[in-house]
Design a protein around this motif. Structure first.
Motif, PDB file in Angstrom:
ATOM      1  N   SER A   1      -8.891  15.532   0.899  1.00 52.48           N
ATOM      2  CA  SER A   1      -8.867  13.981   0.019  1.00 52.48           C
ATOM      3  C   SER A   1      -6.970  12.745   0.061  1.00 52.48           C
ATOM      4  CB  SER A   1      -9.396  14.029  -1.618  1.00 52.48           C
ATOM      5  OG  SER A   1     -10.654  14.833  -1.686  1.00 52.48           O
ATOM      6  N   LEU A   2      -7.121  11.531  -0.587  1.00 50.67           N
ATOM      7  CA  LEU A   2      -6.048  11.095  -0.327  1.00 50.67           C
ATOM      8  C   LEU A   2      -6.942  10.164  -0.706  1.00 50.67           C
ATOM      9  CD1 LEU A   2      -4.598  10.627   3.491  1.00 50.67           C
ATOM     10  CD2 LEU A   2      -4.010  11.858   1.305  1.00 50.67           C
ATOM     11  N   ARG A   3      -5.663   9.508  -2.261  1.00 53.84           N
ATOM     12  CA  ARG A   3      -5.788   8.728  -3.293  1.00 53.84           C
ATOM     13  C   ARG A   3      -5.028   7.186  -2.896  1.00 53.84           C
ATOM     14  NH1 ARG A   3      -4.571   7.063  -8.981  1.00 53.84           N
ATOM     15  NH2 ARG A   3      -6.370   6.462  -9.859  1.00 53.84           N
TER      16      ARG A   3
ATOM     17  N   GLU B   1       0.989  -1.170  -0.176  1.00 51.14           N
ATOM     18  CA  GLU B   1      -0.394   0.035  -0.014  1.00 51.14           C
ATOM     19  C   GLU B   1       0.525   1.549   0.029  1.00 51.14           C
ATOM     20  OE1 GLU B   1      -2.517  -2.791   2.988  1.00 51.14           O
ATOM     21  OE2 GLU B   1      -0.110  -2.533   2.214  1.00 51.14           O
ATOM     22  N   SER B   2       0.246   2.378  -0.437  1.00 59.04           N
ATOM     23  CA  SER B   2       1.032   3.739  -0.428  1.00 59.04           C
ATOM     24  C   SER B   2       0.150   4.826  -0.620  1.00 59.04           C
ATOM     25  CB  SER B   2       1.536   3.288  -1.295  1.00 59.04           C
ATOM     26  OG  SER B   2       0.946   4.296  -2.820  1.00 59.04           O
ATOM     27  N   GLY B   3       0.427   5.773  -0.539  1.00 59.47           N
ATOM     28  CA  GLY B   3      -0.412   6.896  -0.744  1.00 59.47           C
ATOM     29  C   GLY B   3      -0.844   7.818   0.672  1.00 59.47           C
ATOM     30  N   GLY B   4      -1.453   7.290   2.245  1.00 60.63           N
ATOM     31  CA  GLY B   4      -1.604   7.597   3.128  1.00 60.63           C
ATOM     32  C   GLY B   4      -0.779   8.368   3.289  1.00 60.63           C
ATOM     33  N   GLY B   5      -0.904   9.831   4.270  1.00 59.10           N
ATOM     34  CA  GLY B   5      -0.548  10.620   5.290  1.00 59.10           C
ATOM     35  C   GLY B   5      -1.505  11.272   6.077  1.00 59.10           C
ATOM     36  N   LEU B   6      -0.885  12.782   6.686  1.00 59.43           N
ATOM     37  CA  LEU B   6      -1.474  13.521   7.314  1.00 59.43           C
ATOM     38  C   LEU B   6      -2.019  14.520   6.216  1.00 59.43           C
ATOM     39  CD1 LEU B   6      -2.430  14.610   9.908  1.00 59.43           C
ATOM     40  CD2 LEU B   6      -0.397  16.338  10.219  1.00 59.43           C
ATOM     41  N   VAL B   7      -4.136  14.856   6.457  1.00 52.15           N
ATOM     42  CA  VAL B   7      -4.580  15.552   5.876  1.00 52.15           C
ATOM     43  C   VAL B   7      -5.402  16.557   6.892  1.00 52.15           C
ATOM     44  CG1 VAL B   7      -6.304  14.186   5.222  1.00 52.15           C
ATOM     45  CG2 VAL B   7      -6.384  15.572   4.153  1.00 52.15           C
ATOM     46  N   GLN B   8      -5.767  17.596   6.291  1.00 56.93           N
ATOM     47  CA  GLN B   8      -7.501  17.654   6.883  1.00 56.93           C
ATOM     48  C   GLN B   8      -8.082  17.876   7.358  1.00 56.93           C
ATOM     49  OE1 GLN B   8      -6.482  22.448   6.983  1.00 56.93           O
ATOM     50  NE2 GLN B   8      -5.594  22.348   8.338  1.00 56.93           N
ATOM     51  N   ALA B   9      -9.903  17.510   7.531  1.00 57.93           N
ATOM     52  CA  ALA B   9     -10.072  17.175   7.477  1.00 57.93           C
ATOM     53  C   ALA B   9     -11.070  17.834   6.236  1.00 57.93           C
ATOM     54  CB  ALA B   9     -11.760  17.088   8.591  1.00 57.93           C
ATOM     55  N   GLY B  10     -12.678  17.006   5.476  1.00 56.22           N
ATOM     56  CA  GLY B  10     -12.354  17.371   4.396  1.00 56.22           C
ATOM     57  C   GLY B  10     -12.013  17.663   3.179  1.00 56.22           C
TER      58      GLY B  10
ATOM     59  N   ARG C   1     -18.593   8.865  -0.426  1.00 53.69           N
ATOM     60  CA  ARG C   1     -16.697   9.579  -0.403  1.00 53.69           C
ATOM     61  C   ARG C   1     -16.161   9.055  -0.823  1.00 53.69           C
ATOM     62  NH1 ARG C   1     -14.945  10.357   5.058  1.00 53.69           N
ATOM     63  NH2 ARG C   1     -16.103   8.291   5.731  1.00 53.69           N
ATOM     64  N   PHE C   2     -15.728   7.704  -0.575  1.00 50.66           N
ATOM     65  CA  PHE C   2     -14.483   6.615  -1.490  1.00 50.66           C
ATOM     66  C   PHE C   2     -15.372   6.186  -2.101  1.00 50.66           C
ATOM     67  CE2 PHE C   2     -13.087   5.535   3.162  1.00 50.66           C
ATOM     68  CZ  PHE C   2     -12.701   7.265   3.586  1.00 50.66           C
ATOM     69  N   THR C   3     -14.293   5.576  -2.791  1.00 51.27           N
ATOM     70  CA  THR C   3     -14.183   5.165  -4.523  1.00 51.27           C
ATOM     71  C   THR C   3     -14.007   4.299  -4.555  1.00 51.27           C
ATOM     72  OG1 THR C   3     -15.827   6.928  -5.559  1.00 51.27           O
ATOM     73  CG2 THR C   3     -14.942   5.333  -6.847  1.00 51.27           C
ATOM     74  N   ILE C   4     -13.624   3.298  -4.457  1.00 47.88           N
ATOM     75  CA  ILE C   4     -12.867   1.361  -5.195  1.00 47.88           C
ATOM     76  C   ILE C   4     -12.235   1.664  -6.418  1.00 47.88           C
ATOM     77  CG2 ILE C   4     -14.639  -0.027  -4.668  1.00 47.88           C
ATOM     78  CD1 ILE C   4     -12.211  -1.552  -3.223  1.00 47.88           C
ATOM     79  N   SER C   5     -11.485   1.471  -7.222  1.00 45.82           N
ATOM     80  CA  SER C   5     -11.408   1.162  -8.237  1.00 45.82           C
ATOM     81  C   SER C   5     -10.012   0.555  -8.687  1.00 45.82           C
ATOM     82  CB  SER C   5     -11.103   2.243  -8.987  1.00 45.82           C
ATOM     83  OG  SER C   5      -9.899   2.907  -8.849  1.00 45.82           O
ATOM     84  N   ARG C   6      -9.603  -0.655  -9.322  1.00 44.50           N
ATOM     85  CA  ARG C   6      -8.782  -1.626 -10.412  1.00 44.50           C
ATOM     86  C   ARG C   6      -8.297  -1.073 -11.712  1.00 44.50           C
ATOM     87  NH1 ARG C   6     -10.036  -7.092  -8.495  1.00 44.50           N
ATOM     88  NH2 ARG C   6      -8.234  -7.838  -9.669  1.00 44.50           N
TER      89      ARG C   6
ATOM     90  N   MET D   1     -10.418   8.617  -1.590  1.00 44.53           N
ATOM     91  CA  MET D   1     -10.689   9.200  -0.393  1.00 44.53           C
ATOM     92  C   MET D   1     -11.246  10.204  -0.277  1.00 44.53           C
ATOM     93  SD  MET D   1      -9.084   6.230   2.524  1.00 44.53           S
ATOM     94  CE  MET D   1      -7.794   7.335   2.643  1.00 44.53           C
ATOM     95  N   ASN D   2     -13.377  10.927  -0.188  1.00 42.14           N
ATOM     96  CA  ASN D   2     -13.237  12.371  -0.201  1.00 42.14           C
ATOM     97  C   ASN D   2     -14.045  12.458   1.539  1.00 42.14           C
ATOM     98  OD1 ASN D   2     -11.432  12.776  -3.253  1.00 42.14           O
ATOM     99  ND2 ASN D   2     -13.815  11.826  -4.156  1.00 42.14           N
ATOM    100  N   SER D   3     -14.026  14.109   0.929  1.00 40.29           N
ATOM    101  CA  SER D   3     -14.780  14.137   2.323  1.00 40.29           C
ATOM    102  C   SER D   3     -14.135  13.611   3.670  1.00 40.29           C
ATOM    103  CB  SER D   3     -16.477  14.188   1.428  1.00 40.29           C
ATOM    104  OG  SER D   3     -16.824  14.995   1.075  1.00 40.29           O
ATOM    105  N   LEU D   4     -12.765  13.814   3.490  1.00 38.18           N
ATOM    106  CA  LEU D   4     -12.324  12.614   4.888  1.00 38.18           C
ATOM    107  C   LEU D   4     -12.866  13.475   6.372  1.00 38.18           C
ATOM    108  CD1 LEU D   4      -9.053  12.854   3.167  1.00 38.18           C
ATOM    109  CD2 LEU D   4     -10.601  10.131   3.988  1.00 38.18           C
ATOM    110  N   LYS D   5     -12.835  12.619   7.049  1.00 42.04           N
ATOM    111  CA  LYS D   5     -13.690  13.165   8.225  1.00 42.04           C
ATOM    112  C   LYS D   5     -12.164  12.276   9.184  1.00 42.04           C
ATOM    113  CE  LYS D   5     -18.201  12.472   7.325  1.00 42.04           C
ATOM    114  NZ  LYS D   5     -19.159  11.610   7.427  1.00 42.04           N
ATOM    115  N   SER D   6     -12.998  12.848  10.384  1.00 42.48           N
ATOM    116  CA  SER D   6     -11.588  12.404  11.508  1.00 42.48           C
ATOM    117  C   SER D   6     -11.739  11.306  12.030  1.00 42.48           C
ATOM    118  CB  SER D   6     -11.130  12.906  13.247  1.00 42.48           C
ATOM    119  OG  SER D   6     -12.748  13.259  13.545  1.00 42.48           O
TER     120      SER D   6
END
Length: 127
Positions: free
Chosen positions: A17-19, A6-15, A67-72, A83-88
């Protein structure tokens, strides 16, 4: 041997997005349904999303639906989680997993259903 990375994680503010991406090797990727799970501190690992072998069918936890969409991309042996509109409450370690049993049935949300797992990537959402 089978590897899911896995990759793409990190720190983001509420609201924000991350992929997330999960690159697979050592297995016939297009023959496996793929899932994303997450685990917050002190909690059980929980189902987030699943996608069928060719991407025709997707399944989501109620908490992330809309809010989330899975694809391949089977040509790249990679599964994604947008991942959009992220929440705590989305803060967790996110894992991808591979299931050789392609029919979803009634147990697709259960972690033991999946044979192969990645090491996980941390997602932290600050409020």
């Amino acid at each position: 041997q089978v590897q899911l990375v896995e990759s793409g994680g990190g720190l983001v503010q509420a609201g924000g997005s991350l992929r997330l991406s999960c690159a697979a090797s050592g297995l016939t990727f297009s023959s496996h349904a793929m899932g994303w799970f997450r685990q917050a501190p002190g909690k059980d690992r929980e189902f987030v999303a699943r996608i069928s072998t060719m991407g025709a069918r997707t399944y989501y936890a109620d908490s992330v639906k809309g809010r989330f969409t899975i694809s391949r991309d089977n040509a790249k042996n990679t599964v994604y989680l947008q991942m959009n509109s992220l929440k705590s409450e989305d803060t967790a370690v996110y894992y991808c997993a591979a299931d050789p049993r392609t029919a979803a049935g009634s147990t697709y949300r259960d972690p033991p259903r999946y044979d192969y797992w990645g090491q996980g990537t941390q997602v932290t959402v600050s409020s």
